[in-house]
Design an enzyme around this catalytic site. Structure first.
Site, PDB file in Angstrom:
ATOM      1  N   ASP A   3     -17.329   6.960  -2.511  1.00 27.24           N
ATOM      2  CA  ASP A   3     -15.841   7.095  -2.016  1.00 27.24           C
ATOM      3  C   ASP A   3     -15.370   7.607  -0.576  1.00 27.24           C
ATOM      4  O   ASP A   3     -16.165   8.549  -0.164  1.00 27.24           O
ATOM      5  CB  ASP A   3     -15.259   8.207  -2.989  1.00 27.24           C
ATOM      6  CG  ASP A   3     -13.518   8.425  -2.909  1.00 27.24           C
ATOM      7  OD1 ASP A   3     -13.094   7.345  -3.629  1.00 27.24           O
ATOM      8  OD2 ASP A   3     -13.413   9.177  -2.162  1.00 27.24           O
ATOM      9  N   ILE A   4     -14.825   6.762   0.082  1.00 30.59           N
ATOM     10  CA  ILE A   4     -14.429   6.897   1.634  1.00 30.59           C
ATOM     11  C   ILE A   4     -13.469   8.363   1.646  1.00 30.59           C
ATOM     12  O   ILE A   4     -12.577   8.310   0.786  1.00 30.59           O
ATOM     13  CB  ILE A   4     -13.610   5.798   2.039  1.00 30.59           C
ATOM     14  CG1 ILE A   4     -14.575   4.757   2.302  1.00 30.59           C
ATOM     15  CG2 ILE A   4     -13.211   6.425   3.466  1.00 30.59           C
ATOM     16  CD1 ILE A   4     -13.918   3.376   2.538  1.00 30.59           C
ATOM     17  N   GLU A  46     -10.562   3.235  -2.814  1.00 31.98           N
ATOM     18  CA  GLU A  46     -11.376   3.270  -1.764  1.00 31.98           C
ATOM     19  C   GLU A  46     -12.874   3.609  -2.519  1.00 31.98           C
ATOM     20  O   GLU A  46     -13.741   4.166  -1.862  1.00 31.98           O
ATOM     21  CB  GLU A  46     -11.056   4.443  -0.714  1.00 31.98           C
ATOM     22  CG  GLU A  46     -10.937   5.946  -1.329  1.00 31.98           C
ATOM     23  CD  GLU A  46      -9.622   6.239  -2.122  1.00 31.98           C
ATOM     24  OE1 GLU A  46      -9.601   7.430  -2.351  1.00 31.98           O
ATOM     25  OE2 GLU A  46      -8.932   5.452  -2.095  1.00 31.98           O
TER      26      GLU A  46
END
Length: 122
Positions: A3-4, A46
Site C-alpha cells: 500500500d502506497i 493504492e
C-alpha cells in the site's frame, strides 16, 4: 500486500494526474521485480498484491525490501516523498485465498501502525 503510504495526500497536494504517474511507476517496479510465473495485481486504490510461487521466505523478504527501497528512491525523480508499506505471509497448511489475504492485510496494517515505509511478516 502493498500500500502506497499517504496516497490521498499525494492526490490532494499534487493532483490526480501526478497520483496516476506514481501508481504507474509503482506498478512498473512490481512487474520488474516479479517473474512470469508470479501474479501482480492492483487490489484497489493504492493497494497491490504480489503472489510469488516457489519462493522461500528469505528470498521473498529480500524482494519486498528491494521493492520498498526502489519505490522510496523514486522520491528524487518525482521530487516528492514516496514510501510503501508491505505486509507479507507464506502459505500455510489449510490456507485459502481468503486466509492468505487476511493475514497479508493484517501484516500490512502492522506496518502502517508502526511507522509506515516498512515490511512486516506474519
Amino acid at each position: 500486500m502493498l500500500d502506497i503510504d499517504n496516497f490521498k495526500k499525494i492526490n490532494d497536494t499534487k493532483g490526480h494526474l501526478f497520483g496516476d504517474e506514481v501508481l504507474q511507476a509503482f506498478a512498473q517496479i512490481l512487474v520488474k521485480n516479479t517473474r512470469k510465473s508470479d501474479i501482480v495485481g492492483r487490489f484497489g486504490g493504492e493497494e497491490f498484491v504480489v503472489v510469488y510461487f516457489d519462493l522461500d521466505e528469505k528470498k521473498a523478504k529480500e524482494k519486498a525490501e528491494h521493492i520498498r527501497l526502489e519505490f522510496e528512491a523514486l522520491s528524487q525523480h518525482f521530487e516528492y516523498p514516496l514510501s510503501v508499506s508491505i505486509g507479507m505471509t507464506n502459505k500455510r497448511e489449510g490456507d485459502t485465498l481468503s486466509t492468505l489475504l487476511e493475514r497479508s492485510d493484517e501484516a500490512l496494517y502492522f506496518s502502517k501502525r508502526n511507522g509506515k515505509n516498512r515490511v512486516s511478516y506474519l
